[in-house]
Design an enzyme around this catalytic site. Sequence first.
Site, PDB file in Angstrom:
ATOM      1  N   ASP A 106      -4.699  -2.026  -0.161  1.00 61.04           N
ATOM      2  CA  ASP A 106      -4.853  -1.227   1.157  1.00 61.04           C
ATOM      3  C   ASP A 106      -4.020   0.023   0.812  1.00 61.04           C
ATOM      4  O   ASP A 106      -2.906  -0.061   0.006  1.00 61.04           O
ATOM      5  CB  ASP A 106      -3.859  -1.922   2.299  1.00 61.04           C
ATOM      6  CG  ASP A 106      -4.105  -1.247   3.514  1.00 61.04           C
ATOM      7  OD1 ASP A 106      -5.156  -0.665   3.789  1.00 61.04           O
ATOM      8  OD2 ASP A 106      -3.476  -1.586   4.698  1.00 61.04           O
ATOM      9  N   HIS A 156     -10.194   6.050  -2.299  1.00 66.06           N
ATOM     10  CA  HIS A 156     -11.146   4.943  -2.675  1.00 66.06           C
ATOM     11  C   HIS A 156     -11.737   5.058  -4.175  1.00 66.06           C
ATOM     12  O   HIS A 156     -11.829   4.173  -4.969  1.00 66.06           O
ATOM     13  CB  HIS A 156     -12.388   4.867  -1.948  1.00 66.06           C
ATOM     14  CG  HIS A 156     -12.152   4.410  -0.401  1.00 66.06           C
ATOM     15  ND1 HIS A 156     -11.216   3.720  -0.101  1.00 66.06           N
ATOM     16  CD2 HIS A 156     -12.582   5.088   0.648  1.00 66.06           C
ATOM     17  CE1 HIS A 156     -11.196   3.837   1.224  1.00 66.06           C
ATOM     18  NE2 HIS A 156     -11.839   4.534   1.713  1.00 66.06           N
ATOM     19  N   LEU A 181     -10.837 -15.429 -16.744  1.00 59.71           N
ATOM     20  CA  LEU A 181     -10.412 -15.207 -15.372  1.00 59.71           C
ATOM     21  C   LEU A 181     -11.494 -15.340 -14.498  1.00 59.71           C
ATOM     22  O   LEU A 181     -12.843 -14.601 -14.758  1.00 59.71           O
ATOM     23  CB  LEU A 181     -10.020 -13.703 -15.139  1.00 59.71           C
ATOM     24  CG  LEU A 181      -9.393 -12.924 -13.966  1.00 59.71           C
ATOM     25  CD1 LEU A 181      -8.470 -13.992 -13.284  1.00 59.71           C
ATOM     26  CD2 LEU A 181      -9.211 -11.589 -14.086  1.00 59.71           C
TER      27      LEU A 181
HETATM   28  C1  IPE Z   1      -8.095   0.150   1.686  1.00 54.42           C
HETATM   29  O1  IPE Z   1      -7.681   1.398   1.909  1.00 54.42           O
HETATM   30  C2  IPE Z   1      -9.486   0.161   1.008  1.00 54.42           C
HETATM   31  C3  IPE Z   1     -10.580  -0.125   1.996  1.00 54.42           C
HETATM   32  C4  IPE Z   1     -10.377  -0.846   3.146  1.00 54.42           C
HETATM   33  C5  IPE Z   1     -12.050  -0.161   1.567  1.00 54.42           C
HETATM   34  P1  IPE Z   1      -7.576   2.161   3.362  1.00 54.42           P
HETATM   35  O2  IPE Z   1      -8.902   2.860   3.424  1.00 54.42           O
HETATM   36  O3  IPE Z   1      -7.615   1.186   4.267  1.00 54.42           O
HETATM   37  O4  IPE Z   1      -6.355   2.975   3.034  1.00 54.42           O
HETATM   38  P2  IPE Z   1      -5.409   3.286   4.220  1.00 54.42           P
HETATM   39  O5  IPE Z   1      -4.916   2.101   4.755  1.00 54.42           O
HETATM   40  O6  IPE Z   1      -6.215   4.198   5.348  1.00 54.42           O
HETATM   41  O7  IPE Z   1      -4.191   4.283   3.700  1.00 54.42           O
HETATM   42 MG    MG Z   2      -5.710   0.419   5.588  1.00 54.88          MG
END
Ligand code: IPE
Ligand code: MG
Length: 224
Positions: A2, A19, A113
């Site tokens: 996250d 991402h 793994l």
């Molecule tokens: C996590 O990061 C990635 C996925 C859910 C694919 P977020 O996209 O939830 O990032 P924040 O929480 O908005 O910073």
């Molecule tokens: Mg998030």
Amino acid sequence: MDGNGRWAVQRGLARVDGHRKGADAVRETIAGAIACEVRYLTLYAFSTENWKRPRSEIEVLMSLMVRHVHSEMEALAEQNVRVTFIGERAQLPSEVSEGMEMLEDRTSSNDGLQVIVGLNYSGRSELAWAFRQLLRDAIEGRIDPSDLDESALDQRLMTAGVPDPDLVIRTGGEHRISNFLLWQIAYSELYFTSILWPDFTRQDFQNAIAAYTCRRRRFGGIDA
Ligand code: IPE
Ligand code: MG
């Protein structure tokens, strides 16, 4: 995993750039897990709730999955990593589900793994799915309802054959489970860090493992 969106916004970038950068943290974490001789690593990549996000963000996430499945396949195979996926595949774009199958096939004989990727996964939907199998098996006479115990459910989960996690790591500073492996984490140790996922390194993973090894697990019992 996250914190991708916040990582990007903090830098004046678009959420999807977070991402993109998050892929580096996946590579780092896998390296850390191999170094620590971890046997199973589950990565929660896309939840059933993530469909609520803007279509454009979902499209980038899906195309990143496809791209990395192809670009990482040989490196993963060479590291003796086996990759499997959990989650409902039917709703995923066909390039994604085909890529998943290809990666599973390419790495199926590896015994290092095991990386389990949650894609269109949620703990509750997995439980509903497992209950459907159980009901079908009961109706069709394969299981007697009085034999329905914890292991009968375990065997029908998407994680069948994989031991329950010892440690759950959540990055990004939130203190919640967000529908991750609900049944399986009954006695897992939880580790929360404010590090945003794109910044998470192999050393951060090893620090989490080090913190875990200092904990005393009693599983509801008392110290011997
Ligand atoms: C996590 O990061 C990635 C996925 C859910 C694919 P977020 O996209 O939830 O990032 P924040 O929480 O908005 O910073
Ligand atoms: Mg998030």
